[in-house]
Design an enzyme around this catalytic site. Structure first.
Site, PDB file in Angstrom:
ATOM      1  N   ASP A 154     -30.271  23.182  28.232  1.00  0.00           N
ATOM      2  CA  ASP A 154     -30.053  22.767  26.839  1.00  0.00           C
ATOM      3  C   ASP A 154     -30.340  24.161  26.002  1.00  0.00           C
ATOM      4  O   ASP A 154     -29.283  24.674  25.526  1.00  0.00           O
ATOM      5  CB  ASP A 154     -31.278  21.682  26.700  1.00  0.00           C
ATOM      6  CG  ASP A 154     -31.507  21.429  25.171  1.00  0.00           C
ATOM      7  OD1 ASP A 154     -30.517  21.768  24.461  1.00  0.00           O
ATOM      8  OD2 ASP A 154     -32.572  20.914  25.189  1.00  0.00           O
ATOM      9  N   LYS A 178     -25.772  20.045  22.236  1.00  0.00           N
ATOM     10  CA  LYS A 178     -26.211  19.665  20.989  1.00  0.00           C
ATOM     11  C   LYS A 178     -25.341  20.370  20.038  1.00  0.00           C
ATOM     12  O   LYS A 178     -25.231  21.640  19.853  1.00  0.00           O
ATOM     13  CB  LYS A 178     -27.812  20.267  20.609  1.00  0.00           C
ATOM     14  CG  LYS A 178     -28.891  19.520  21.534  1.00  0.00           C
ATOM     15  CD  LYS A 178     -30.221  19.829  21.391  1.00  0.00           C
ATOM     16  CE  LYS A 178     -31.395  19.148  22.244  1.00  0.00           C
ATOM     17  NZ  LYS A 178     -32.307  19.784  22.225  1.00  0.00           N
ATOM     18  N   LYS A 238     -36.372   9.795  28.465  1.00  0.00           N
ATOM     19  CA  LYS A 238     -36.846  11.197  28.767  1.00  0.00           C
ATOM     20  C   LYS A 238     -38.251  11.465  28.274  1.00  0.00           C
ATOM     21  O   LYS A 238     -38.484  10.965  27.069  1.00  0.00           O
ATOM     22  CB  LYS A 238     -35.855  12.153  27.949  1.00  0.00           C
ATOM     23  CG  LYS A 238     -36.207  13.633  27.456  1.00  0.00           C
ATOM     24  CD  LYS A 238     -34.916  14.379  27.297  1.00  0.00           C
ATOM     25  CE  LYS A 238     -35.312  15.170  26.105  1.00  0.00           C
ATOM     26  NZ  LYS A 238     -34.048  16.225  25.734  1.00  0.00           N
ATOM     27  N   GLY A 248     -30.649  15.538  20.761  1.00  0.00           N
ATOM     28  CA  GLY A 248     -30.990  15.200  19.347  1.00  0.00           C
ATOM     29  C   GLY A 248     -31.751  16.420  18.942  1.00  0.00           C
ATOM     30  O   GLY A 248     -32.519  17.187  19.721  1.00  0.00           O
ATOM     31  N   SER A 273     -36.209  10.085  23.857  1.00  0.00           N
ATOM     32  CA  SER A 273     -36.829  10.890  24.077  1.00  0.00           C
ATOM     33  C   SER A 273     -38.329  10.994  23.584  1.00  0.00           C
ATOM     34  O   SER A 273     -38.586  10.822  22.385  1.00  0.00           O
ATOM     35  CB  SER A 273     -36.434  12.333  23.305  1.00  0.00           C
ATOM     36  OG  SER A 273     -37.287  13.623  23.808  1.00  0.00           O
ATOM     37  N   ASP A 280     -38.064  16.983  30.545  1.00  0.00           N
ATOM     38  CA  ASP A 280     -37.531  18.064  29.568  1.00  0.00           C
ATOM     39  C   ASP A 280     -38.713  18.928  29.538  1.00  0.00           C
ATOM     40  O   ASP A 280     -40.032  18.693  29.018  1.00  0.00           O
ATOM     41  CB  ASP A 280     -37.166  17.597  28.365  1.00  0.00           C
ATOM     42  CG  ASP A 280     -36.320  18.761  27.783  1.00  0.00           C
ATOM     43  OD1 ASP A 280     -36.432  19.883  28.024  1.00  0.00           O
ATOM     44  OD2 ASP A 280     -35.924  18.574  26.491  1.00  0.00           O
ATOM     45  N   GLU A 332     -34.801  19.210  32.652  1.00  0.00           N
ATOM     46  CA  GLU A 332     -33.814  19.759  31.639  1.00  0.00           C
ATOM     47  C   GLU A 332     -34.719  21.108  31.239  1.00  0.00           C
ATOM     48  O   GLU A 332     -36.009  20.938  31.218  1.00  0.00           O
ATOM     49  CB  GLU A 332     -33.952  18.808  30.314  1.00  0.00           C
ATOM     50  CG  GLU A 332     -33.122  19.419  29.246  1.00  0.00           C
ATOM     51  CD  GLU A 332     -33.019  18.597  28.063  1.00  0.00           C
ATOM     52  OE1 GLU A 332     -33.375  17.086  28.188  1.00  0.00           O
ATOM     53  OE2 GLU A 332     -32.534  18.802  27.122  1.00  0.00           O
ATOM     54  N   LYS A 361     -41.256  14.577  27.708  1.00  0.00           N
ATOM     55  CA  LYS A 361     -41.268  15.840  27.675  1.00  0.00           C
ATOM     56  C   LYS A 361     -42.578  16.443  28.545  1.00  0.00           C
ATOM     57  O   LYS A 361     -43.552  15.530  28.724  1.00  0.00           O
ATOM     58  CB  LYS A 361     -41.694  16.468  26.303  1.00  0.00           C
ATOM     59  CG  LYS A 361     -40.609  16.194  25.020  1.00  0.00           C
ATOM     60  CD  LYS A 361     -39.558  17.020  25.237  1.00  0.00           C
ATOM     61  CE  LYS A 361     -38.492  16.908  24.212  1.00  0.00           C
ATOM     62  NZ  LYS A 361     -37.581  17.943  24.064  1.00  0.00           N
TER      63      LYS A 361
HETATM   64 MG    MG Z   1     -34.139  19.675  25.777  1.00  0.00          MG
END
Ligand code: MG
Length: 379
Positions: free
Chosen positions: A249, A273, A172, A301, A146, A199, A224, A174
């Protein structure tokens, strides 16, 4: 699933000889930024349970602030000390004790901390790894990565290149308003074939649907949490407008939330998670519910120390965790972690399940001491 395994929920609780909280603050190699906030250190609440010479640890995934989720390290300590620990009466089974946690509304991160520590303790007492206690065989765990919000597309491309060179199974990135479609386009142009996802950590509203449709051009494995951090319904209105699968999420705190999301068609993937949904046992229930409906799950995570990171690795032996998780290498996060062994990316982009009973990780006394902010002996 291991045949004829003895469910930890049926195990009778004994008397805990000692209970401690330890709050640690471990510097990150570099600040981790999302659309919501940025953190320069990992502050984590740890719960230590001791019984008959065995020690189990749980790491709370709450931050010191309420910017990712409403729970904080301080609220979790209060909830655990003043409400949850008293339910661990000797003679009750683990399942009964955890059932009584339902009296306490919300606060899944606090509940997961206690459950994690109890399961680690039980597994260590039985001399078996955590995944075996949960009923699952060891299997190779593919790792994803990520990448936080970067200052420039150049910096982002450099991070993605490094991740691809290291062999991560998926990347991934952000995204946030102003750093989205063009930034994804830049990554996709340079890396046409990688498994890529974005995400948004809830940075958009339904009015942005037209803009978000722009992401459909890049073959993302999923987007996400584009909408509100506790929204399910509006995601169900957005999903049919997009070709790309949505993944929820932040808004999934329990099996009920997951069932609502699938029932409404709000997503086609769920990020579990374990700390956010109240622990490993609820995570397994969610994974099963999703599997019965053909929806894959993966383990996200929370920038955990090696302790929580190990729990996430064990969780990924559970059926239906079929998408690489966010459990990337320790050295990306910490120059020095409190737990051994560190997570290392092995050949083929797989990470090893830490060997030995329980989570398989041990806390280094010297490093634990160095990064301890606060200690509290409860019993
Ligand atoms: Mg997320």
């Amino acid at each position: 699933m291991i045949k004829n395994f003895h469910s930890p929920e049926d195990e009778v609780l004994g008397t805990l000889d000692r209970i401690d909280f330890v709050v640690v603050s471990v510097p990150f190699v570099e600040p981790f930024g999302t659309s919501v906030a940025s953190w320069a250190v990992k502050e984590a609440l740890l719960l230590r349970l001791e019984q008959d010479g065995f020690v189990g640890w749980g790491e709370c995934v709450a931050d010191p602030d309420p910017y990712y989720d409403g729970e904080t390290t301080t609220t979790a300590r209060h909830l655990i000390r003043d409400f949850l620990l008293k339910e661990l009466e000797p003679g009750r089974t683990l399942g009964e004790a955890l059932g009584r946690f339902r009296k306490v509304r919300g606060n899944p991160m606090a509940k997961a901390t206690v459950e994690n520590a109890l399961l680690d303790l039980m597994a260590r007492r039985r001399g078996i790894p955590l995944h075996e206690l949960l009923g699952y065989e060891a299997r190779p765990v593919p790792s994803g990565i990520s990448i936080g919000i970067q200052e420039s597309t150049g910096a982002l491309l450099a991070k993605v290149e490094e991740a691809v060179d290291q062999g991560y199974h998926r990347v991934k990135m952000k995204i946030m308003r102003g750093k989205d479609v063009a930034w994804v386009a830049a990554v996709r142009e340079r890396f046409p074939d990688i498994a890529l996802m974005a995400d948004a950590n809830g940075d958009y509203t339904l009015e942005d649907a037209g803009h978000l449709k722009g992401l459909d051009a890049f073959g993302l494995t999923m987007i996400e949490q584009p909408l509100g951090y506790h929204d399910i319904y509006q995601h169900s209105l957005l999903q049919p407008q997009l070709k790309t699968a949505l993944c929820l999420d932040e808004s999934i705190h329990s099996l009920d939330d997951a069932a609502a999301a699938l029932g409404l068609g709000a997503c086609r993937v769920i990020n579990i998670k374990q700390g956010r949904v109240g622990g490993l046992l609820e995570s397994i229930r969610i994974a099963r519910h999703c599997q019965e409906r053909g929806v894959p799950v993966w383990s996200g995570g929370m920038d955990e120390t090696g302790l929580g990171r190990a729990v996430n690795i064990h969780l990924q032996t559970v059926d239906n965790f079929s998408i690489p998780g966010d459990t990337s290498e320790t050295r990306r996060y910490f120059r020095e972690d409190i737990a051994d062994p560190p997570v290392v990316l092995g050949p083929g982009g797989f990470i090893a399940i830490p060997p030995g009973p329980g989570t398989g990780v041990t806390l280094d006394p010297g490093r634990l001491e160095r990064y301890t902010l606060h200690r509290e002996r409860v019993r």
